[in-house]
Design an enzyme around this catalytic site. Structure first.
Site, PDB file in Angstrom:
ATOM      1  N   HIS A   5       1.670  -2.722 -12.453  1.00 11.58           N
ATOM      2  CA  HIS A   5       1.453  -2.529 -10.970  1.00 11.58           C
ATOM      3  C   HIS A   5      -0.158  -2.375 -10.878  1.00 11.58           C
ATOM      4  O   HIS A   5      -0.463  -3.026  -9.597  1.00 11.58           O
ATOM      5  CB  HIS A   5       1.940  -1.042 -10.530  1.00 11.58           C
ATOM      6  CG  HIS A   5       3.479  -1.246 -10.157  1.00 11.58           C
ATOM      7  ND1 HIS A   5       4.293  -1.398 -11.270  1.00 11.58           N
ATOM      8  CD2 HIS A   5       4.247  -1.196  -8.935  1.00 11.58           C
ATOM      9  CE1 HIS A   5       5.611  -1.265 -10.668  1.00 11.58           C
ATOM     10  NE2 HIS A   5       5.449  -1.189  -9.330  1.00 11.58           N
ATOM     11  N   ILE A   6      -0.988  -1.936 -11.387  1.00 18.66           N
ATOM     12  CA  ILE A   6      -2.291  -1.780 -11.131  1.00 18.66           C
ATOM     13  C   ILE A   6      -3.347  -2.649 -11.780  1.00 18.66           C
ATOM     14  O   ILE A   6      -4.451  -2.948 -11.418  1.00 18.66           O
ATOM     15  CB  ILE A   6      -2.813  -0.256 -11.182  1.00 18.66           C
ATOM     16  CG1 ILE A   6      -2.943   0.092 -12.874  1.00 18.66           C
ATOM     17  CG2 ILE A   6      -1.918   0.706 -10.447  1.00 18.66           C
ATOM     18  CD1 ILE A   6      -3.441   1.523 -12.918  1.00 18.66           C
ATOM     19  N   PHE A   7      -2.805  -3.148 -13.033  1.00 19.13           N
ATOM     20  CA  PHE A   7      -3.793  -4.096 -13.512  1.00 19.13           C
ATOM     21  C   PHE A   7      -3.325  -5.698 -13.655  1.00 19.13           C
ATOM     22  O   PHE A   7      -4.008  -6.521 -13.922  1.00 19.13           O
ATOM     23  CB  PHE A   7      -3.757  -3.869 -15.217  1.00 19.13           C
ATOM     24  CG  PHE A   7      -4.479  -2.445 -15.123  1.00 19.13           C
ATOM     25  CD1 PHE A   7      -5.857  -2.332 -14.901  1.00 19.13           C
ATOM     26  CD2 PHE A   7      -3.890  -1.420 -15.695  1.00 19.13           C
ATOM     27  CE1 PHE A   7      -6.388  -1.123 -15.078  1.00 19.13           C
ATOM     28  CE2 PHE A   7      -4.494  -0.142 -16.041  1.00 19.13           C
ATOM     29  CZ  PHE A   7      -5.629  -0.058 -15.567  1.00 19.13           C
ATOM     30  N   GLU A  18      15.120  -3.417  -2.963  1.00 21.53           N
ATOM     31  CA  GLU A  18      14.286  -4.690  -2.784  1.00 21.53           C
ATOM     32  C   GLU A  18      14.847  -5.419  -1.774  1.00 21.53           C
ATOM     33  O   GLU A  18      14.070  -6.191  -1.097  1.00 21.53           O
ATOM     34  CB  GLU A  18      14.588  -5.458  -4.145  1.00 21.53           C
ATOM     35  CG  GLU A  18      13.940  -4.804  -5.497  1.00 21.53           C
ATOM     36  CD  GLU A  18      12.560  -4.352  -5.205  1.00 21.53           C
ATOM     37  OE1 GLU A  18      11.621  -5.238  -4.448  1.00 21.53           O
ATOM     38  OE2 GLU A  18      11.913  -3.644  -6.066  1.00 21.53           O
ATOM     39  N   GLY A  28      -0.968  -6.288 -10.433  1.00 23.54           N
ATOM     40  CA  GLY A  28      -0.134  -6.423  -9.315  1.00 23.54           C
ATOM     41  C   GLY A  28      -1.217  -5.986  -8.106  1.00 23.54           C
ATOM     42  O   GLY A  28      -2.290  -5.927  -8.222  1.00 23.54           O
ATOM     43  N   GLY A  29      -0.517  -5.424  -7.204  1.00 22.20           N
ATOM     44  CA  GLY A  29      -1.679  -5.432  -5.765  1.00 22.20           C
ATOM     45  C   GLY A  29      -1.515  -3.832  -5.547  1.00 22.20           C
ATOM     46  O   GLY A  29      -2.031  -3.378  -4.628  1.00 22.20           O
ATOM     47  N   TYR A  30      -1.436  -3.064  -6.580  1.00 16.64           N
ATOM     48  CA  TYR A  30      -1.497  -1.491  -6.436  1.00 16.64           C
ATOM     49  C   TYR A  30      -2.758  -0.871  -6.965  1.00 16.64           C
ATOM     50  O   TYR A  30      -2.661   0.425  -7.162  1.00 16.64           O
ATOM     51  CB  TYR A  30      -0.092  -0.980  -7.058  1.00 16.64           C
ATOM     52  CG  TYR A  30       0.932  -1.278  -6.220  1.00 16.64           C
ATOM     53  CD1 TYR A  30       1.494  -0.415  -5.143  1.00 16.64           C
ATOM     54  CD2 TYR A  30       1.628  -2.266  -6.398  1.00 16.64           C
ATOM     55  CE1 TYR A  30       2.557  -0.675  -4.306  1.00 16.64           C
ATOM     56  CE2 TYR A  30       2.856  -2.660  -5.739  1.00 16.64           C
ATOM     57  CZ  TYR A  30       3.410  -1.660  -4.750  1.00 16.64           C
ATOM     58  OH  TYR A  30       4.431  -2.059  -3.909  1.00 16.64           O
TER      59      TYR A  30
END
Length: 768
Positions: A669-671, A539, A673-675
């Site tokens: 991440h995918i639902f 990070e 976030g931006g992935y």
């Protein structure tokens, strides 16, 4: 409520019949005896205003709040560092409402100016005429909105939830109007088509091209009917994403298990039992202790991990495993329908824009092509699966030998026996090694590496004026707070480096982790695993890319403007120094109480264990990348996402999930976030980050050569960290490495390279 106030409350029923003057006097007295801070009072006063204000301006003025200012609302303050300590949920709506009003007026002004200018066929629009006010507009809305969402993520409360739910639709509508502005789009087109465009600095060309693409993906080319449908879908998707995130947090917060029997917690590390006892104390068990309990177990990673890895009670492991693998998949926090609806609406949105599916829309703004990504994932699966199968066979044989009564290795058994197998093979107990990785020392080591590689000194801010030139700030929030803080680890950009007139705004990043907190008695600091130390470095790599940027235009400053599948390169690069550089590890590997360095023999075993179960780890990442692509490439209305996940698992994984497992219900991440259609980015970036790290091993004396390390490190900083989104990431990599990337280093570091392979290994993904 005090009794005298009850009489005042009754009088509210009569206030609508009062004359404005009498109502004014009554309200003035009311404010004196009734604290305005009371939520009930404020609700009653709202009713009063609705009933009387229209009949007399004098009464309305009593309740009229002055507009927020920099002095009264910290979200509006023009200061170098966010004033989070002074920020409250009630600041959010007034601040954002004012900023939205100002931004809407400024957008109308920009559009009127551009429309008048574009009406002249021979008129030109300069870059500065358009982008200077446009970037200021982005910052005026984006910065306070980022602050609010950041605080909701780390300090979740009903107040912040209510504020975000109130503001989010309005913010989305503003951004939709901005994104679909025809005058701005036409002005950008005119700039891109002008003879002078090719002479512009590369960063500015990238900004214009990025703006044009973003606006196409934002629906600027749609007719009014389709645009209205597109915008409705966008608002619905935003609401669904927020619902998904809230469900995950609430489901994790709601699940707990109180244990009174000491036999059930046998084997669990003392630090985890102390944390569980502390939670029990907070829940009302005042006499709770690490030794005697009771213990309150939750699904927070700081407790879940130790239970699954060390608890000898198999049924306890099963309870927590089943709860974690079905998180947010039942009751009021069930995300199954949310997931299906998100996928349905994303598909519709993509089709409105002319794409066959959402994945194609996503790849329009990525570094990699869809074909390259599938080729990479397929190759990694082919490489990793035979190794993972051998690893699983080894684990099963070991577990059955360790426990002759074990007829079947269940999912909740795996972490338990993997830890025992690691201990047998390498003599390593990850829990016992925590004493050598105290959080404060790991931070010092990380800062030392930053100075060694990049010539940048990182110091704790103490309020005194720094002697050296300051280039940026990093805020750190390291410890777990499961009742209010989102799980995981991330870097949040808060202030972006940019010039505004004569002022240079310095970048500010927040590093958010969920590490075990220090002991309640204050005697023991937070003790990390080596993997958690790697997470911190990861990070911080993101933070360094944000604060060491040399770009002065916010659209390409830091991580802004970088293709999403290249954003993980800097973070994974810094993580390699924990995994592969002895000097870095020994800069922080000191016993927290004695200061004794990590034994050399232990480090040697850690090096050998570096590739332990590498095939299984790789397959896990391939699975997540493939299920993400499958959901966004071929999803059709009525399909069950859970069954899609299972079919991909059958194809990729050696160990299949439980039938009731619902990993998609917490796949933030995918639902949330931006992935979405971009989770592959972790593996794609890892090819480049491993190749970048290998540059330090080549030439000179390798990692032990200080002069060589310094020279390569400064080159990395001046390219990979400094250029931000102002240059194509493939070109930036070539600037640093002198060639296109290959996956040879990644395969070698992972222990997956074919025998005899060198840096010239041929692969389909070579030269990405």
């Amino acid at each position: 409520m005090h009794e005298p106030r009850r009489g005042w409350l009754k009088q509210l029923a009569n206030i609508r019949t009062m004359t404005p003057i009498v109502a004014t006097v009554f309200a003035t007295l009311l404010l004196q005896v009734w604290p305005v801070s009371s939520r009930q009072v404020l609700r009653q006063l709202q009713l009063v205003v609705e009933g009387v204000a229209l009949r007399g301006s004098s009464f309305a003025k009593i309740f009229e709040k002055p507009p927020p200012t920099e002095e009264t609302n910290p979200l509006l303050a023009s200061i170098d560092l966010p004033a989070f300590a002074a920020t409250r949920p009630e600041h959010a709506v007034p601040a954002m409402t004012l900023r939205l009003q100002q931004a809407e007026a400024e957008l109308r002004r920009i559009e009127a100016y551009l429309s008048a200018n574009l009406a002249k066929s021979d008129a030109s629009v300069s870059y500065d005429e358009l982008m200077t006010p446009l970037e200021q507009l982005y910052v005026s809305i984006g910065q306070p909105w980022d602050f609010v969402n950041h605080l909701k993520s780390v300090k979740d409360s009903p107040g912040y939830r209510e504020a975000v739910e109130t503001l989010q639709p309005k913010v989305i509508v503003f951004y939709q109007n901005l994104s679909q502005s025809k005058p701005i789009y036409n002005a950008l087109l005119r700039i891109s088509e002008s003879p002078d465009f090719a002479k512009m600095p590369e960063a500015r060309r990238r900004i214009v091209e990025g703006e044009l693409l973003d606006r196409k993906l934002g629906g600027v080319g749609l007719d009014s009917t389709k645009a209205e449908e597109f915008n409705k879908l966008q608002r619905q998707l935003s609401d669904l994403s927020m619902t998904f995130s809230n469900h995950v947090l609430d489901a994790r917060k709601a699940w707990n298990l109180t244990i009174n029997d000491a036999v059930r917690v046998k084997g669990i590390p003392e630090r985890a039992l102390a944390a569980a006892a502390d939670l029990a104390k907070q829940g009302g068990h005042q006499d709770a202790s690490a030794a005697k309990g009771p213990w309150l177990m939750t699904l927070d990673g700081t407790l879940l991990g130790p239970v699954l890895t060390y608890a000898q009670d198999r049924s306890l492991r099963e309870q927590l495993f089943r709860a974690s693998t079905t998180l947010a998949s039942s009751g009021k926090d069930n995300n199954e329908e949310v997931v299906a609806k998100i996928l349905e609406l994303r598909q519709k949105q993509a089709e409105l824009l002319g794409y066959p599916n959402y994945a194609e829309k996503s790849f329009a703004s990525k570094m990699a092509t869809r074909e390259q990504v599938h080729s990479l994932l397929d190759e990694m699966q082919a490489t990793g699966k035979p190794i993972a199968e051998a690893e699983d066979k080894e684990l099963l044989e070991f577990a059955q030998h360790a426990d002759e009564k074990l007829s079947k290795l269940e999912p909740w058994d795996r972490s338990f026996y993997i830890e025992k197998l690691s201990n047998q093979k390498y003599g390593i107990d990850a829990e016992q090694l925590r004493v050598y990785f105290p959080y404060p020392e790991v931070v010092k080591g990380m800062f030392s590496l930053t100075e060694r590689l990049f010539g940048v000194t990182v110091k704790h801010a103490d309020g005194a004026s720094p002697r050296a030139k300051v280039v940026g700030h990093v805020l750190m929030d390291p410890y777990s707070r499961p009742s209010e803080k989102r799980s995981g680890a991330w870097m949040q950009p808060l202030v972006t480096r940019r010039t505004e007139g004569e002022k240079l705004w310095l970048p500010v990043a927040a590093l958010v982790m969920n590490f075990p907190p220090p002991a309640a008695d204050g005697k023991t600091p937070s003790l990390l695993s080596l993997g958690e130390a790697g997470t911190l470095f990861h990070e911080f790599g993101h933070a360094l890319q944000h604060v060491l940027t040399q770009q002065n235009e916010s659209s390409v400053s830091g991580i802004n403007g970088i293709e999403w599948d290249a954003v993980e390169i800097a973070s994974q690069f810094l993580e390699y120094w924990v995994e592969l550089d002895r000097r870095t590890v020994y800069s922080f590997a000191k016993h927290y109480s004695t200061g004794e360095a990590l034994p050399e023999a232990t480090y040697q075993q850690l090096e050998k264990a570096h590739t332990f179960r590498a095939g299984s780890s790789l397959l896990g990442q391939v699975y997540l990348g493939k299920v993400d692509l499958r959901l966004h490439e071929k999803f059709e209305l009525g399909e069950d996402p859970v069954e899609i996940g299972k079919s991909v698992a059958d194809e990729v994984l050696v160990v299949k999930p439980l039938p009731e497992s619902r990993p998609l219900c917490s796949f933030s991440h995918i639902f949330a976030g931006g992935y979405a259609a971009g989770y592959y980015s972790y593996q794609w970036s890892k090819v480049l980050s491993a190749d970048a790290f290998s540059a330090f091993e080549e030439g000179g004396g390798g990692l032990g050569d200080d002069a060589h390390t310094r020279e390569v490190g400064r080159r990395f900083a001046s390219t990979m960290l400094a250029l931000g989104g102002g240059r194509d990431p493939g070109k930036v990599f070539k600037d640093f490495r002198g060639r296109a990337p290959t996956p040879a280093a990644l395969l070698r570091y992972s222990g997956l390279a074919p025998v005899g392979a060198t840096n010239g290994t041929s692969t389909k993904a070579q030269g990405v």
